[in-house]
Design a protein around this motif. Structure first.
Motif, PDB file in Angstrom:
ATOM      1  N   UNK A 151     -12.441 -14.057  -7.299  1.00 12.54           N
ATOM      2  CA  UNK A 151     -13.105 -15.235  -7.857  1.00 12.54           C
ATOM      3  C   UNK A 151     -14.593 -14.955  -8.090  1.00 12.54           C
ATOM      4  N   UNK A 152     -15.231 -15.858  -8.821  1.00  9.59           N
ATOM      5  CA  UNK A 152     -16.619 -15.684  -9.243  1.00  9.59           C
ATOM      6  C   UNK A 152     -17.529 -15.276  -8.092  1.00  9.59           C
ATOM      7  N   UNK A 153     -18.336 -14.248  -8.352  1.00  7.01           N
ATOM      8  CA  UNK A 153     -19.369 -13.833  -7.414  1.00  7.01           C
ATOM      9  C   UNK A 153     -18.885 -13.071  -6.202  1.00  7.01           C
ATOM     10  N   UNK A 154     -17.598 -12.775  -6.107  1.00  6.25           N
ATOM     11  CA  UNK A 154     -17.113 -12.051  -4.925  1.00  6.25           C
ATOM     12  C   UNK A 154     -17.490 -10.574  -5.003  1.00  6.25           C
ATOM     13  N   UNK A 155     -17.539  -9.928  -3.832  1.00  2.48           N
ATOM     14  CA  UNK A 155     -17.968  -8.538  -3.711  1.00  2.48           C
ATOM     15  C   UNK A 155     -16.960  -7.791  -2.843  1.00  2.48           C
ATOM     16  N   UNK A 156     -16.584  -6.585  -3.285  1.00  3.49           N
ATOM     17  CA  UNK A 156     -15.774  -5.686  -2.474  1.00  3.49           C
ATOM     18  C   UNK A 156     -16.636  -4.475  -2.164  1.00  3.49           C
ATOM     19  N   UNK A 157     -16.929  -4.261  -0.895  1.00  9.61           N
ATOM     20  CA  UNK A 157     -17.841  -3.195  -0.469  1.00  9.61           C
ATOM     21  C   UNK A 157     -17.241  -1.818  -0.714  1.00  9.61           C
ATOM     22  N   UNK A 158     -18.095  -0.803  -0.642  1.00  7.74           N
ATOM     23  CA  UNK A 158     -17.696   0.579  -0.891  1.00  7.74           C
ATOM     24  C   UNK A 158     -16.482   0.971  -0.065  1.00  7.74           C
ATOM     25  N   UNK A 159     -15.542   1.614  -0.717  1.00  9.33           N
ATOM     26  CA  UNK A 159     -14.302   2.119  -0.138  1.00  9.33           C
ATOM     27  C   UNK A 159     -13.405   1.056   0.466  1.00  9.33           C
ATOM     28  N   UNK A 160     -13.680  -0.200   0.164  1.00 11.77           N
ATOM     29  CA  UNK A 160     -12.798  -1.270   0.603  1.00 11.77           C
ATOM     30  C   UNK A 160     -11.515  -1.257  -0.211  1.00 11.77           C
ATOM     31  N   UNK A 163      -6.125  -6.308  -1.269  1.00 14.90           N
ATOM     32  CA  UNK A 163      -4.728  -6.535  -1.633  1.00 14.90           C
ATOM     33  C   UNK A 163      -4.398  -8.011  -1.775  1.00 14.90           C
ATOM     34  N   UNK A 164      -5.341  -8.887  -1.441  1.00 16.18           N
ATOM     35  CA  UNK A 164      -5.151 -10.332  -1.584  1.00 16.18           C
ATOM     36  C   UNK A 164      -6.341 -10.898  -2.346  1.00 16.18           C
ATOM     37  N   UNK A 165      -6.199 -12.102  -2.865  1.00 12.57           N
ATOM     38  CA  UNK A 165      -7.258 -12.709  -3.663  1.00 12.57           C
ATOM     39  C   UNK A 165      -8.544 -12.877  -2.856  1.00 12.57           C
ATOM     40  N   UNK A 166      -9.662 -12.744  -3.555  1.00 13.51           N
ATOM     41  CA  UNK A 166     -10.985 -12.890  -2.944  1.00 13.51           C
ATOM     42  C   UNK A 166     -11.572 -14.252  -3.303  1.00 13.51           C
ATOM     43  N   UNK A 167     -12.130 -14.918  -2.307  1.00 15.88           N
ATOM     44  CA  UNK A 167     -12.736 -16.233  -2.508  1.00 15.88           C
ATOM     45  C   UNK A 167     -14.065 -16.102  -3.252  1.00 15.88           C
ATOM     46  N   UNK A 173     -14.968  -6.211   3.012  1.00 20.63           N
ATOM     47  CA  UNK A 173     -15.056  -4.769   3.247  1.00 20.63           C
ATOM     48  C   UNK A 173     -13.883  -4.336   4.122  1.00 20.63           C
ATOM     49  N   UNK A 174     -13.632  -3.027   4.139  1.00 21.44           N
ATOM     50  CA  UNK A 174     -12.595  -2.470   4.982  1.00 21.44           C
ATOM     51  C   UNK A 174     -11.281  -2.250   4.257  1.00 21.44           C
ATOM     52  N   UNK A 175     -10.320  -1.684   5.017  1.00 17.43           N
ATOM     53  CA  UNK A 175      -8.997  -1.412   4.482  1.00 17.43           C
ATOM     54  C   UNK A 175      -7.965  -1.782   5.543  1.00 17.43           C
ATOM     55  N   UNK A 176      -7.241  -2.885   5.344  1.00 19.39           N
ATOM     56  CA  UNK A 176      -7.358  -3.807   4.220  1.00 19.39           C
ATOM     57  C   UNK A 176      -8.641  -4.618   4.318  1.00 19.39           C
ATOM     58  N   UNK A 177      -9.132  -5.027   3.163  1.00 17.74           N
ATOM     59  CA  UNK A 177     -10.413  -5.735   3.117  1.00 17.74           C
ATOM     60  C   UNK A 177     -10.331  -7.071   3.848  1.00 17.74           C
ATOM     61  N   UNK A 178     -11.383  -7.368   4.583  1.00 12.24           N
ATOM     62  CA  UNK A 178     -11.503  -8.638   5.306  1.00 12.24           C
ATOM     63  C   UNK A 178     -12.834  -9.281   4.936  1.00 12.24           C
ATOM     64  N   UNK A 179     -12.865 -10.616   5.039  1.00  7.53           N
ATOM     65  CA  UNK A 179     -14.113 -11.336   4.749  1.00  7.53           C
ATOM     66  C   UNK A 179     -15.185 -10.933   5.745  1.00  7.53           C
ATOM     67  N   UNK A 180     -16.384 -10.706   5.217  1.00  4.50           N
ATOM     68  CA  UNK A 180     -17.529 -10.401   6.065  1.00  4.50           C
ATOM     69  C   UNK A 180     -18.411 -11.635   6.187  1.00  4.50           C
ATOM     70  N   UNK A 181     -18.780 -12.185   5.040  1.00 10.70           N
ATOM     71  CA  UNK A 181     -19.631 -13.373   5.032  1.00 10.70           C
ATOM     72  C   UNK A 181     -19.705 -13.919   3.608  1.00 10.70           C
ATOM     73  N   UNK A 182     -20.322 -15.082   3.479  1.00  7.31           N
ATOM     74  CA  UNK A 182     -20.554 -15.661   2.155  1.00  7.31           C
ATOM     75  C   UNK A 182     -21.701 -14.908   1.487  1.00  7.31           C
ATOM     76  N   UNK A 183     -21.643 -14.838   0.184  1.00 10.10           N
ATOM     77  CA  UNK A 183     -22.716 -14.228  -0.605  1.00 10.10           C
ATOM     78  C   UNK A 183     -23.647 -15.343  -1.049  1.00 10.10           C
TER      79      UNK A 183
END
Length: 193
Positions: A151-160, A163-167, A173-183
Motif C-alpha cells: 500500500x501507499x508509502x510502505x517500505x521493504x528494507x534491504x534483503x527483506x 509474502x503478505x500485503x504491506x500496510x 524488514x526481515x525474512x519473512x518481513x515483519x512490521x518494524x514501525x510506521x513511516x
C-alpha cells in the motif's frame, strides 16, 4: 501471455509453460533489450523506457530504468510517473506488475508475479499480480512475492522478503518481513526567502 495447461504441456517434465508464440515474442524482446538497451550509459533512461513502451509497457513521465534491469515481459508492466528501477533489479512479471508513481525499486530487488500450484501433481504455473502503490520503496536485494500488494508509502528494507500485503506508510524488514514501525514523513521544509 497466459500459461499453458501443465497437464497437456508436460511442464513438470521439461515441457514449455507458455505457447511457442509467447516464447518467440519473449526471445525477440530479450534480443532487443540486449542490442538496444543493455549497453547504454546510465543517463539514457528515456531511450530504455521507449523500448519498454514499444513492447507494450505502460510507463508514465520521468521513469528511470537502468540498463542492467531484467524485465521478463514489458506487456505485463505498468509504471506510474517518476518510477526508478535500479541496477540489476529483476521484475519477473509472468503475471502483471504495477508500480505506482514516485516508487523506488532499488538495486537487485526482485519482484515475482507468478508461482506454482503445489497441490497440483502437474505443478501448474499460476499468475499472481504484484501491485506496488505510489511512494513505496523496495530497498536493495529485497524480494516481493507473488500476489503481494504494498500500500501507499510502505517500505521493504534491504534483503527483506515480503509474502503478505504491506500496510500503508509502514516499514517492513526481515525474512519473512515483519512490521518494524510506521513511516512518518517530515513536512516539506519551508523555502528560503
Amino acid at each position: 501471455m497466459k500459461p499453458l495447461d501443465a497437464r497437456s504441456a508436460e511442464s513438470q517434465s521439461g515441457g514449455p509453460s507458455f505457447s511457442l508464440g509467447s516464447r518467440m515474442a519473449r526471445a525477440l524482446w530479450t534480443l532487443s533489450w540486449i542490442l538496444l538497451a543493455r549497453w547504454t550509459p546510465p543517463p539514457m533512461h528515456g531511450w530504455r523506457v521507449a523500448i519498454l513502451r514499444a513492447f507494450g509497457a505502460r510507463a508514465g513521465k520521468g521513469c528511470r530504468v537502468h540498463a542492467s534491469a531484467r524485465i521478463w515481459w514489458p506487456g505485463n508492466l505498468e509504471l506510474g510517473d517518476n518510477v526508478l528501477i535500479g541496477p540489476g533489479a529483476r521484475l519477473y512479471n509472468q503475471g502483471d506488475i504495477s508500480i505506482g508513481s514516485d516508487c523506488v525499486i532499488s538495486q537487485r530487488a526482485h519482484l515475482c508475479a507468478s508461482t506454482h500450484d503445489v497441490q497440483d501433481p502437474h505443478f501448474q504455473l499460476v499468475l499472481r499480480p504484484v501491485r506496488i502503490a505510489k511512494s513505496c520503496w523496495i530497498a536493495a536485494e529485497a524480494f516481493v512475492g507473488p500476489g503481494v500488494t504494498m500500500e501507499e508509502g510502505s517500505v521493504l528494507a534491504a534483503r527483506g522478503a515480503l509474502f503478505e500485503d504491506a500496510e500503508p506508510f509502514t516499514i517492513y524488514r526481515g525474512n519473512p518481513a515483519a512490521k518494524v514501525r510506521k513511516r512518518e514523513l517530515r513536512a516539506a521544509e519551508a523555502s528560503a526567502t
